[in-house]
Scaffold this motif. Structure first.
Motif, PDB file in Angstrom:
ATOM      1  N   PHE A  17       0.813  -1.204   0.000  1.00  0.00           N
ATOM      2  CA  PHE A  17       0.000   0.000   0.000  1.00  0.00           C
ATOM      3  C   PHE A  17       0.851   1.261   0.000  1.00  0.00           C
ATOM      4  CE2 PHE A  17      -3.579  -2.307  -0.024  1.00  0.00           C
ATOM      5  CZ  PHE A  17      -4.694  -1.838   0.637  1.00  0.00           C
ATOM      6  N   GLN A  18       0.402   2.241  -0.742  1.00  0.00           N
ATOM      7  CA  GLN A  18       0.945   3.582  -0.704  1.00  0.00           C
ATOM      8  C   GLN A  18      -0.232   4.530  -0.548  1.00  0.00           C
ATOM      9  OE1 GLN A  18       3.230   4.182  -4.257  1.00  0.00           O
ATOM     10  NE2 GLN A  18       4.175   2.162  -4.138  1.00  0.00           N
ATOM     11  N   VAL A  19       0.056   5.802  -0.388  1.00  0.00           N
ATOM     12  CA  VAL A  19      -1.024   6.773  -0.268  1.00  0.00           C
ATOM     13  C   VAL A  19      -1.810   6.835  -1.570  1.00  0.00           C
ATOM     14  CG1 VAL A  19      -1.597   9.197   0.091  1.00  0.00           C
ATOM     15  CG2 VAL A  19       0.174   8.114   1.472  1.00  0.00           C
ATOM     16  N   LYS A  20      -1.104   6.831  -2.689  1.00  0.00           N
ATOM     17  CA  LYS A  20      -1.763   6.803  -3.991  1.00  0.00           C
ATOM     18  C   LYS A  20      -0.827   6.133  -4.991  1.00  0.00           C
ATOM     19  CE  LYS A  20      -0.235  11.465  -5.243  1.00  0.00           C
ATOM     20  NZ  LYS A  20      -0.684  12.805  -5.644  1.00  0.00           N
ATOM     21  N   GLY A  21      -1.335   5.789  -6.149  1.00  0.00           N
ATOM     22  CA  GLY A  21      -0.530   5.110  -7.146  1.00  0.00           C
ATOM     23  C   GLY A  21      -1.412   4.312  -8.072  1.00  0.00           C
ATOM     24  N   PHE A  22      -0.944   3.140  -8.520  1.00  0.00           N
ATOM     25  CA  PHE A  22      -1.774   2.288  -9.353  1.00  0.00           C
ATOM     26  C   PHE A  22      -1.601   0.850  -8.901  1.00  0.00           C
ATOM     27  CE2 PHE A  22       2.218   1.563 -11.460  1.00  0.00           C
ATOM     28  CZ  PHE A  22       2.096   0.312 -12.034  1.00  0.00           C
ATOM     29  N   SER A  23      -2.508   0.010  -9.326  1.00  0.00           N
ATOM     30  CA  SER A  23      -2.532  -1.379  -8.901  1.00  0.00           C
ATOM     31  C   SER A  23      -3.013  -2.230 -10.051  1.00  0.00           C
ATOM     32  CB  SER A  23      -3.476  -1.532  -7.699  1.00  0.00           C
ATOM     33  OG  SER A  23      -3.842  -2.877  -7.489  1.00  0.00           O
ATOM     34  N   MET A  24      -2.542  -3.465 -10.132  1.00  0.00           N
ATOM     35  CA  MET A  24      -3.056  -4.403 -11.121  1.00  0.00           C
ATOM     36  C   MET A  24      -4.139  -5.291 -10.516  1.00  0.00           C
ATOM     37  SD  MET A  24      -1.960  -3.593 -13.955  1.00  0.00           S
ATOM     38  CE  MET A  24      -2.881  -4.903 -14.743  1.00  0.00           C
ATOM     39  N   THR A  25      -4.644  -4.881  -9.360  1.00  0.00           N
ATOM     40  CA  THR A  25      -5.750  -5.587  -8.714  1.00  0.00           C
ATOM     41  C   THR A  25      -6.949  -4.673  -8.549  1.00  0.00           C
ATOM     42  OG1 THR A  25      -4.215  -6.980  -7.481  1.00  0.00           O
ATOM     43  CG2 THR A  25      -6.470  -6.903  -6.690  1.00  0.00           C
ATOM     44  N   SER A  26      -6.719  -3.501  -8.001  1.00  0.00           N
ATOM     45  CA  SER A  26      -7.785  -2.537  -7.740  1.00  0.00           C
ATOM     46  C   SER A  26      -7.762  -1.468  -8.826  1.00  0.00           C
ATOM     47  CB  SER A  26      -7.585  -1.898  -6.361  1.00  0.00           C
ATOM     48  OG  SER A  26      -8.657  -1.051  -6.039  1.00  0.00           O
ATOM     49  N   CYS A  68     -16.971   4.181 -10.483  1.00  0.00           N
ATOM     50  CA  CYS A  68     -16.867   3.353  -9.283  1.00  0.00           C
ATOM     51  C   CYS A  68     -15.469   2.741  -9.223  1.00  0.00           C
ATOM     52  CB  CYS A  68     -17.916   2.235  -9.303  1.00  0.00           C
ATOM     53  SG  CYS A  68     -19.551   2.723  -8.693  1.00  0.00           S
ATOM     54  N   SER A  69     -15.258   1.879  -8.260  1.00  0.00           N
ATOM     55  CA  SER A  69     -14.012   1.130  -8.134  1.00  0.00           C
ATOM     56  C   SER A  69     -14.331  -0.355  -8.284  1.00  0.00           C
ATOM     57  CB  SER A  69     -13.355   1.394  -6.778  1.00  0.00           C
ATOM     58  OG  SER A  69     -13.073   2.776  -6.612  1.00  0.00           O
ATOM     59  N   ALA A  70     -13.352  -1.126  -8.703  1.00  0.00           N
ATOM     60  CA  ALA A  70     -13.539  -2.572  -8.896  1.00  0.00           C
ATOM     61  C   ALA A  70     -12.208  -3.269  -8.666  1.00  0.00           C
ATOM     62  CB  ALA A  70     -14.062  -2.872 -10.298  1.00  0.00           C
ATOM     63  N   TRP A  71     -12.253  -4.561  -8.342  1.00  0.00           N
ATOM     64  CA  TRP A  71     -11.012  -5.308  -8.115  1.00  0.00           C
ATOM     65  C   TRP A  71     -11.143  -6.727  -8.643  1.00  0.00           C
ATOM     66  CZ3 TRP A  71     -11.969  -8.846  -3.886  1.00  0.00           C
ATOM     67  CH2 TRP A  71     -13.093  -8.526  -3.115  1.00  0.00           C
ATOM     68  N   HIS A 102     -12.567 -11.638 -14.165  1.00  0.00           N
ATOM     69  CA  HIS A 102     -13.693 -11.108 -13.410  1.00  0.00           C
ATOM     70  C   HIS A 102     -13.245 -10.053 -12.400  1.00  0.00           C
ATOM     71  CE1 HIS A 102     -15.006 -15.166 -14.674  1.00  0.00           C
ATOM     72  NE2 HIS A 102     -16.206 -14.627 -14.774  1.00  0.00           N
ATOM     73  N   VAL A 103     -14.097  -9.024 -12.236  1.00  0.00           N
ATOM     74  CA  VAL A 103     -13.875  -8.041 -11.185  1.00  0.00           C
ATOM     75  C   VAL A 103     -15.115  -7.968 -10.311  1.00  0.00           C
ATOM     76  CG1 VAL A 103     -12.229  -6.638 -12.498  1.00  0.00           C
ATOM     77  CG2 VAL A 103     -14.685  -6.116 -12.637  1.00  0.00           C
ATOM     78  N   ALA A 104     -14.912  -7.629  -9.049  1.00  0.00           N
ATOM     79  CA  ALA A 104     -16.017  -7.415  -8.103  1.00  0.00           C
ATOM     80  C   ALA A 104     -16.205  -5.920  -7.905  1.00  0.00           C
ATOM     81  CB  ALA A 104     -15.702  -8.084  -6.771  1.00  0.00           C
TER      82      ALA A 104
END
Length: 256
Positions: free
Chosen positions: A5-14, A35-38, A44-46
């Motif tokens: 985790f960081q304060v902000k950035g990018f992810s290949m999950t979220s 919205c957000s998805a993971w 598939h994403v939730a």
């Protein structure tokens, strides 16, 4: 495993979820719902059910329903290798109906890479049911998602993933409608629009997901629940008909 985790950035999950609707904005352009998805599997994403459910709020454009983006360029555009098209989806049964279902506010979306021959593979998140013999979520948990740029304190740009720690402020019984187990939780939300559907994780920033950021519903949270719900979190459940949790694996199996 997803990056630390960081304060902000990018992810290949979220990732950020863009849902295209048939409603036109003031500029006569299709209204886009954020919205957000993971990822819960490579395909598939939730997310939260209200992000994709059709109803009085809006109708999804079936021809161009939208996309998921996991990384943006400096100008704010989604990088093609990190973009995935929405193909189909399933929401929890009864959402937007006149039933106590906003607590069961979940959805699973099937996605395909925008560029099938040149894309960055996602990293699926490990999720577990909160009421399947596991220990209750800890007092300190983590949430992440993509907030909208608003006047709310702490909310950022559309293309920035924000991750934060939140503490349980006081106990509130959240009841599993099938097993009648209960766990004590009440978490402070970020207050930022666009975080709906984001992950709720325990056991540190690289821990397992046990919930979704949602509306919540007082029926599942005892007499102290009011309006939006005392938690704003819907738990992951292993039961298809759980009124107080969303069975992600059930929705994933049901996605066409």
């Amino acid at each position: 495993m997803d990056s630390a985790f960081q304060v902000k950035g990018f992810s290949m999950t979220s990732c950020r979820l863009f849902v295209r609707t048939t409603i036109l904005n003031d500029n006569k352009q299709p209204l886009i719902y954020y919205c957000s998805a993971w990822f819960i599997s490579p395909q598939h994403v939730a997310t939260a059910g209200h992000c994709i459910a059709e109803g009085p709020e809006y109708i999804v454009d079936r021809q161009q329903p939208g996309f998921v983006c996991c990384r943006f360029a400096a100008n704010g555009n989604c990088l093609p290798r990190y973009r995935y098209r929405l193909q189909s989806w399933v929401t929890t049964q009864g959402f937007l109906a006149k039933l106590p279902s906003r607590s069961n506010d979940g959805a699973v979306l099937k996605i395909v890479p925008q560029s099938p021959k040149d894309f960055v593979p996602p990293i699926p998140q490990t999720a577990f049911g909160a009421f399947t013999g596991s220990s209750p979520p800890e007092k300190a948990i983590y949430m992440d998602g993509y907030p909208m740029q608003t006047l709310e304190d702490g909310c950022g740009e559309v293309d920035e993933l924000r991750r934060y720690q939140t503490m349980a402020s006081r106990p509130a019984q959240l009841i599993d409608s099938r097993t009648q187990n209960a766990t004590a939780v009440q978490y402070q939300m970020s207050g930022c629009a666009g975080m709906s559907g984001g992950r709720v994780l325990s056991r540190g920033p690289t821990g397992r997901a046990f919930g979704l950021q949602t509306f919540g519903y007082e029926w599942c949270q005892g007499p102290e629940g009011k309006g939006r719900g005392v938690t704003g979190v819907t738990f992951v459940s292993d039961f298809a008909e759980d009124k107080c949790g969303v069975c992600l694996k059930c929705l994933m199996e049901a996605t066409p």
